[in-house]
Motif scaffolding. Structure first.
Motif, PDB file in Angstrom:
ATOM      1  N   CYS A 190      36.202  15.145  12.383  1.00  0.00           N
ATOM      2  CA  CYS A 190      35.217  14.872  11.332  1.00  0.00           C
ATOM      3  C   CYS A 190      35.808  15.112   9.949  1.00  0.00           C
ATOM      4  O   CYS A 190      35.611  14.313   9.020  1.00  0.00           O
ATOM      5  CB  CYS A 190      33.973  15.727  11.542  1.00  0.00           C
ATOM      6  SG  CYS A 190      32.996  15.264  12.993  1.00  0.00           S
ATOM      7  N   THR A 195      36.718  18.239  17.599  1.00  0.00           N
ATOM      8  CA  THR A 195      35.669  17.437  16.974  1.00  0.00           C
ATOM      9  C   THR A 195      35.529  17.778  15.502  1.00  0.00           C
ATOM     10  O   THR A 195      35.386  16.889  14.646  1.00  0.00           O
ATOM     11  CB  THR A 195      34.328  17.661  17.696  1.00  0.00           C
ATOM     12  OG1 THR A 195      34.489  17.398  19.088  1.00  0.00           O
ATOM     13  CG2 THR A 195      33.252  16.750  17.139  1.00  0.00           C
ATOM     14  N   PRO A 238      29.057  19.743  14.180  1.00  0.00           N
ATOM     15  CA  PRO A 238      30.051  19.002  14.981  1.00  0.00           C
ATOM     16  C   PRO A 238      30.816  19.893  15.944  1.00  0.00           C
ATOM     17  O   PRO A 238      31.237  19.433  17.014  1.00  0.00           O
ATOM     18  CB  PRO A 238      30.976  18.382  13.922  1.00  0.00           C
ATOM     19  CG  PRO A 238      30.781  19.197  12.699  1.00  0.00           C
ATOM     20  CD  PRO A 238      29.362  19.664  12.741  1.00  0.00           C
ATOM     21  N   GLY A 285      29.773  11.463  11.955  1.00  0.00           N
ATOM     22  CA  GLY A 285      30.840  12.465  11.986  1.00  0.00           C
ATOM     23  C   GLY A 285      31.533  12.596  10.648  1.00  0.00           C
ATOM     24  O   GLY A 285      31.862  13.699  10.200  1.00  0.00           O
TER      25      GLY A 285
END
Length: 340
Positions: free
Chosen positions: A173, A169, A126, A19
């Motif tokens: 990241c 998300t 992601p 990530g």
């Protein structure tokens, strides 16, 4: 239950490593200012030695899900095959573009195009991973009595809640990458560049998390109930909030190593909270962990293989990071705040 816990652990490690690599691509795309080229060089140097190895954890998740929980694997891969295929395409394009960029041998046009593909794929991938996680938790992936999946392949993921999780998300990241780069960068100006990005992405993470939890009240009732009404919910939320505040405070005071630890803990707790809120379901509301698990004759050899494989894999990863991530360069003096 043990294999399900290992899947969650592998997802956490993947987000903390792979990530952050995606986040590096995000900041590569949005590099700005007079040190734009230096920022991109620092990001490339940080990602290059380890990005391929970090995908081991995602492969482990897919293999364990396929072997140990085949009904859940079938449901997820059927209902979400569009975002999962696009995510896989993003991973492949991102890796290929990074390789072409690194070995362009002076072909500047190829290098520029490869860098653009790498950066765009780092943003899209992601986001799609988060969409899939949100769709799994939303309760819209349903299995018929015959065992077939009732799906039109779109409505399960093309909704506000999965997109909110996708945005969360993406923000996580970007946050991880910026925080990690405050340690990885070898000059004070670069550290400050990534410090500012880390603080802004921390705010974006908070905003996305707030939007996601509000949408969960309507669109993901199991997650909402778990994160608000379970006995563990309030202490867990407090610990997660404290980790987030500690990361921000450490960034503010330029204690970058502490910020890195706190940021990693915060992200790990967010993912763990999602898993705990969804327990005991793999795919809510029709597929429970115990019901989807394979026979003991399958699970026992898998656990033995995991134990033996870990004895080889984990030391190899430690050695890899020891070689390529030894910490601050010997020639780089710590700032007065870090020395304190």
């Amino acid at each position: 239950m043990i294999v399900a816990a290992i899947i969650v652990l592998a997802l956490i490690v993947y987000l903390l490593t792979g990530g952050a690599d995606f986040g590096g691509g995000i900041w590569y795309l949005f590099a700005t200012g007079e040190r734009k080229d230096a920022q991109r060089r620092a990001l490339t140097d940080a990602i290059a030695p380890i990005w391929e190895a970090n995908h081991v954890w995602l492969i482990l998740v897919v293999v364990l899900l396929f072997v140990c929980f085949p009904p859940a694997f079938a449901a997820i891969m059927t209902a979400l095959h569009i975002p999962l295929t696009l995510m896989l395409l993003g991973i492949v394009l991102r890796g290929s573009a990074f390789a072409f960029q690194s070995y362009s041998a002076g072909a500047h046009r190829l290098e520029r195009r490869s860098a653009r593909v790498f950066a765009i794929a780092s943003v899209i991938t992601p986001f799609l991973l988060g969409i899939c996680a949100g769709a799994i938790a939303s309760g819209d992936i349903r299995r018929l009595e015959s065992g077939a999946i009732d799906t039109n392949f779109i409505s399960e993921w093309l909704q506000p809640f999965p997109f909110a999780i996708g945005a969360l998300t993406l923000a996580l990241c970007a946050f991880l990458a910026a925080v990690y780069m405050t340690v990885e960068a070898d000059t004070a100006p670069l550290k400050d560049d990534f410090r500012r990005r880390a603080l802004w992405s921390a705010l974006a993470t908070g905003a996305c998390a707030f939007a996601a939890i509000l949408l969960a009240m309507r669109d993901a009732p199991l997650v909402w109930t778990g994160l608000t009404n379970a006995r563990w919910a309030i202490p867990f939320q407090l610990i997660t909030a404290l980790a987030a505040l500690l990361a921000i405070a450490a960034l503010w005071t330029r204690r970058f190593h502490l910020a890195r630890t706190a940021a990693a803990l915060q992200v790990a707790l967010i993912l763990l909270g999602w898993a705990l809120a969804q327990f005991p379901y793999l795919v809510y509301p029709d597929i429970r962990i115990t019901e989807a698990a394979a026979e003991t004759a399958v699970l026992r050899p898998v656990l033995i293989a995991l134990a033996l494989g870990s004895a080889l894999l984990l030391p190899a990863f430690v050695y890899l990071y020891k070689i390529f991530k030894p910490g601050p360069s010997a020639h780089t003096a710590p700032s007065p705040d870090e020395a304190a």
